[in-house]
Design an enzyme around this catalytic site. Structure first.
Site, PDB file in Angstrom:
ATOM      1  CG  HIS A  54      -2.064   0.873   1.255  1.00  0.00           C
ATOM      2  ND1 HIS A  54      -2.367   1.730   0.229  1.00  0.00           N
ATOM      3  CD2 HIS A  54      -2.980   1.145   2.230  1.00  0.00           C
ATOM      4  CE1 HIS A  54      -3.420   2.463   0.567  1.00  0.00           C
ATOM      5  NE2 HIS A  54      -3.803   2.143   1.779  1.00  0.00           N
ATOM      6  CG  HIS A  62      -4.233   0.671  -8.762  1.00  0.00           C
ATOM      7  ND1 HIS A  62      -5.567   0.590  -8.452  1.00  0.00           N
ATOM      8  CD2 HIS A  62      -3.685   1.564  -7.899  1.00  0.00           C
ATOM      9  CE1 HIS A  62      -5.809   1.410  -7.440  1.00  0.00           C
ATOM     10  NE2 HIS A  62      -4.695   2.017  -7.090  1.00  0.00           N
ATOM     11  CG  ASP A  82       2.468   4.545  -4.085  1.00  0.00           C
ATOM     12  OD1 ASP A  82       2.359   5.567  -3.402  1.00  0.00           O
ATOM     13  OD2 ASP A  82       1.726   3.555  -3.967  1.00  0.00           O
TER      14      ASP A  82
HETATM   15  C1  COA Z   1      -1.073  -3.135  -6.276  1.00  0.00           C
HETATM   16  C2  COA Z   1      -1.116  -4.645  -6.315  1.00  0.00           C
HETATM   17  C3  COA Z   1      -1.032  -5.200  -4.874  1.00  0.00           C
HETATM   18  C4  COA Z   1      -2.428  -5.085  -6.987  1.00  0.00           C
HETATM   19  O1  COA Z   1      -2.521  -6.416  -6.785  1.00  0.00           O
HETATM   20  P1  COA Z   1      -3.657  -7.319  -7.420  1.00  0.00           P
HETATM   21  O2  COA Z   1      -4.832  -6.549  -7.841  1.00  0.00           O
HETATM   22  O3  COA Z   1      -3.891  -8.402  -6.437  1.00  0.00           O
HETATM   23  O4  COA Z   1      -2.950  -7.773  -8.764  1.00  0.00           O
HETATM   24  P2  COA Z   1      -2.263  -9.170  -8.971  1.00  0.00           P
HETATM   25  O5  COA Z   1      -1.204  -9.317  -7.941  1.00  0.00           O
HETATM   26  O6  COA Z   1      -3.355 -10.174  -9.049  1.00  0.00           O
HETATM   27  O7  COA Z   1      -1.558  -8.943 -10.397  1.00  0.00           O
HETATM   28  C5  COA Z   1      -1.940  -9.585 -11.609  1.00  0.00           C
HETATM   29  C6  COA Z   1      -0.679 -10.059 -12.330  1.00  0.00           C
HETATM   30  O8  COA Z   1       0.227  -8.973 -12.565  1.00  0.00           O
HETATM   31  C7  COA Z   1       1.448  -9.201 -11.884  1.00  0.00           C
HETATM   32  N1  COA Z   1       1.854  -7.962 -11.268  1.00  0.00           N
HETATM   33  C8  COA Z   1       1.038  -7.086 -10.640  1.00  0.00           C
HETATM   34  N2  COA Z   1       1.756  -6.059 -10.174  1.00  0.00           N
HETATM   35  C9  COA Z   1       3.035  -6.301 -10.501  1.00  0.00           C
HETATM   36  C10 COA Z   1       4.219  -5.597 -10.310  1.00  0.00           C
HETATM   37  N3  COA Z   1       4.220  -4.442  -9.648  1.00  0.00           N
HETATM   38  N4  COA Z   1       5.359  -6.119 -10.774  1.00  0.00           N
HETATM   39  C11 COA Z   1       5.359  -7.283 -11.432  1.00  0.00           C
HETATM   40  N5  COA Z   1       4.266  -7.997 -11.680  1.00  0.00           N
HETATM   41  C12 COA Z   1       3.107  -7.501 -11.209  1.00  0.00           C
HETATM   42  C13 COA Z   1       1.133 -10.249 -10.830  1.00  0.00           C
HETATM   43  O9  COA Z   1       2.278 -10.974 -10.467  1.00  0.00           O
HETATM   44  C14 COA Z   1       0.116 -11.076 -11.546  1.00  0.00           C
HETATM   45  O10 COA Z   1       0.776 -11.876 -12.467  1.00  0.00           O
HETATM   46  P3  COA Z   1       0.342 -13.398 -12.673  1.00  0.00           P
HETATM   47  O11 COA Z   1      -1.067 -13.331 -13.197  1.00  0.00           O
HETATM   48  O12 COA Z   1       1.356 -13.923 -13.635  1.00  0.00           O
HETATM   49  O13 COA Z   1       0.433 -14.016 -11.309  1.00  0.00           O
HETATM   50  C15 COA Z   1       0.066  -5.217  -7.147  1.00  0.00           C
HETATM   51  O14 COA Z   1      -0.016  -4.726  -8.459  1.00  0.00           O
HETATM   52  C16 COA Z   1       1.404  -4.889  -6.524  1.00  0.00           C
HETATM   53  O15 COA Z   1       1.861  -5.609  -5.642  1.00  0.00           O
HETATM   54  N6  COA Z   1       2.060  -3.795  -7.009  1.00  0.00           N
HETATM   55  C17 COA Z   1       3.305  -3.375  -6.431  1.00  0.00           C
HETATM   56  C18 COA Z   1       3.061  -2.612  -5.138  1.00  0.00           C
HETATM   57  C19 COA Z   1       2.498  -1.236  -5.374  1.00  0.00           C
HETATM   58  O16 COA Z   1       2.979  -0.496  -6.223  1.00  0.00           O
HETATM   59  N7  COA Z   1       1.502  -0.875  -4.561  1.00  0.00           N
HETATM   60  C20 COA Z   1       0.887   0.455  -4.605  1.00  0.00           C
HETATM   61  C21 COA Z   1      -0.512   0.374  -5.127  1.00  0.00           C
HETATM   62  S1  COA Z   1      -1.181   1.987  -5.367  1.00  0.00           S
END
Ligand code: COA
Length: 375
Positions: A222, A261, A312
């Site tokens: 987050h 996201h 971010d």
């Molecule tokens: C924000 C976040 C938690 C959203 O998670 P979510 O909705 O659960 O999305 P998922 O984790 O299901 O992502 C879908 C796919 O994209 C990939 N992915 C998502 N964000 C990624 C990232 N930042 N880097 C690499 N791969 C990513 C996941 O590994 C997943 O791949 P898969 O289908 O091969 O397993 C996630 O994108 C993340 O961890 N981002 C990095 C942290 C971040 O920047 N957070 C701030 C949010 S405002």
């Protein structure tokens, strides 16, 4: 038994009604109280947007001046809070310090237990006014420096930068920080806001809700993502090294912070403005290195994974250009979001129903009791 993967992480579940912000993840749209984020980011100041959120109307010039003046007069910290900040262990992180400070502010607030709407508004104003002083004071105390008293003549963002260094910032820097706070102000039922609403739904007070929200914001999935994004950029070091770094991280299934996201499937509209601000700051300082590296990582992530950057990512580049230490990035997110949390607490208090979902039980049933001497 229902599908255990259904609604994991509550994705897509409507858990509350809110008139504060509208998000269209497919179209990349965001508005506060019906006003498009692009108009607000270009024309409004942070406290103007806070007023809009709390009073559901854009302020007149007079209303804004009174609002800003009231908050500017409330920036000083009670002695008890400064004392606690001075006694924290050396290893305290700024987010942990902030969590403690908000809790102590609640202890000493004259209306701590009053959850009437009028008291909530006054307490929210005090919190928004005091949080920058907490963050800047903690940052100075840990460097062995005396806190700098707030300057009521300076705007909200400019005063924060002044309290940290003792130097009033230039207009581009003040404006960049102010706009970043506006972009962090409110974003629906994200994890920290949901946390604040759950706490408020028990009819607990606003400081309790904000203390819990700060805790939820702390994690790297987050608010912590802006710090992790900067650590990554520092780690990559140069534009030439970007491709091998990103490819290696993706091959190892590591997440690249500042991308992806839960809601947006296209560009996060807040990132558009942070990219612009990062570029402006880099041009003004004649150091475009970090901006160019950020652009390179952004292009690679889009190319390799089809993932857009979120709020971010360029926020990290902006805060680095403002010469802020990396571990203050998430506290600054909290500084912007506190007014949004407060707005949700007020909405919850006004139309309350206890938030109490249920869990799908996956354990065993009907296990025979075994006396302790036979286990
Ligand atoms: C924000 C976040 C938690 C959203 O998670 P979510 O909705 O659960 O999305 P998922 O984790 O299901 O992502 C879908 C796919 O994209 C990939 N992915 C998502 N964000 C990624 C990232 N930042 N880097 C690499 N791969 C990513 C996941 O590994 C997943 O791949 P898969 O289908 O091969 O397993 C996630 O994108 C993340 O961890 N981002 C990095 C942290 C971040 O920047 N957070 C701030 C949010 S405002």
């Amino acid at each position: 038994m229902s599908d255990p993967n259904a609604n994991r992480g509550l994705a897509g579940i409507v858990a509350a009604e809110s008139a504060l912000s509208f998000i269209d993840g497919a179209e990349g749209r965001l508005s506060y109280r019906g006003y498009d984020i692009h108009a607000l980011a270009r024309h409004a100041g942070y406290l103007e947007a806070v007023y809009l959120l709390w009073y559901d109307a854009l302020p007149s010039a007079m209303e804004l001046a009174v609002f800003e003046g009231t908050l500017a007069g409330q920036r000083e910290l009670p002695a008890a809070v400064l004392e606690v900040l001075g006694r924290l262990p050396d290893a305290s992180t700024p987010m942990a310090a902030l969590r403690t400070a908000v809790s102590v502010l609640g202890q000493v607030d004259p209306e701590a237990e009053d959850i009437s709407h009028e008291a909530d508004l006054r307490k929210a104003g005090r919190l928004v006014a005091q949080l920058p002083t907490v963050i800047a004071s903690f940052d100075r105390i840990r460097r062995g420096l005396e806190p700098v008293a707030p300057d009521p003549e300076l705007g909200h963002a400019a005063n924060f930068l002044f309290m940290r260094t003792g130097q009033a910032p230039g207009p581009t820097a003040a404006r960049a920080l102010d706009t970043s706070l506006l972009l962090y102000l409110e974003h629906g039922l994200n994890a920290s806001t949901f946390t604040a609403r759950v706490v408020a739904s028990t009819l607990a007070d606003i400081h309790s809700a904000v203390t819990a929200a700060v805790s939820a914001l702390k994690g790297p999935l987050h608010g912590g993502a802006n710090e992790k994004a900067m650590e990554m950029l520092l780690d990559i070091g140069s534009t030439e090294a970007a491709a091998s770094y990103v490819d290696k991280a993706l091959a190892e299934k590591r997440k690249i912070m500042g991308f992806g996201h839960r809601v947006y499937r296209t560009e996060d509209p807040r990132a558009t403005h942070l990219r612009r601000l990062a570029e402006e700051l880099s041009v003004e300082s004649a150091d475009t290195r970090w901006f160019e590296l950020s652009r390179a990582v952004e292009r690679l992530m889009l190319e390799r994974k089809g993932l857009h950057c979120n709020v971010d990512f360029y926020c990290a580049t902006v805060y680095h250009a403002l010469d802020l230490p990396v571990d203050l990035f998430t506290p600054l997110f909290a500084m912007g979001r506190t007014a949004g949390w407060a707005a949700h607490v007020m909405e919850q208090h006004m139309h309350n129903r206890l938030i109490r979902p249920r869990a799908e039980y996956t354990g065993e049933l009907d296990r025979p009791w075994v006396p302790i001497d036979r286990r």
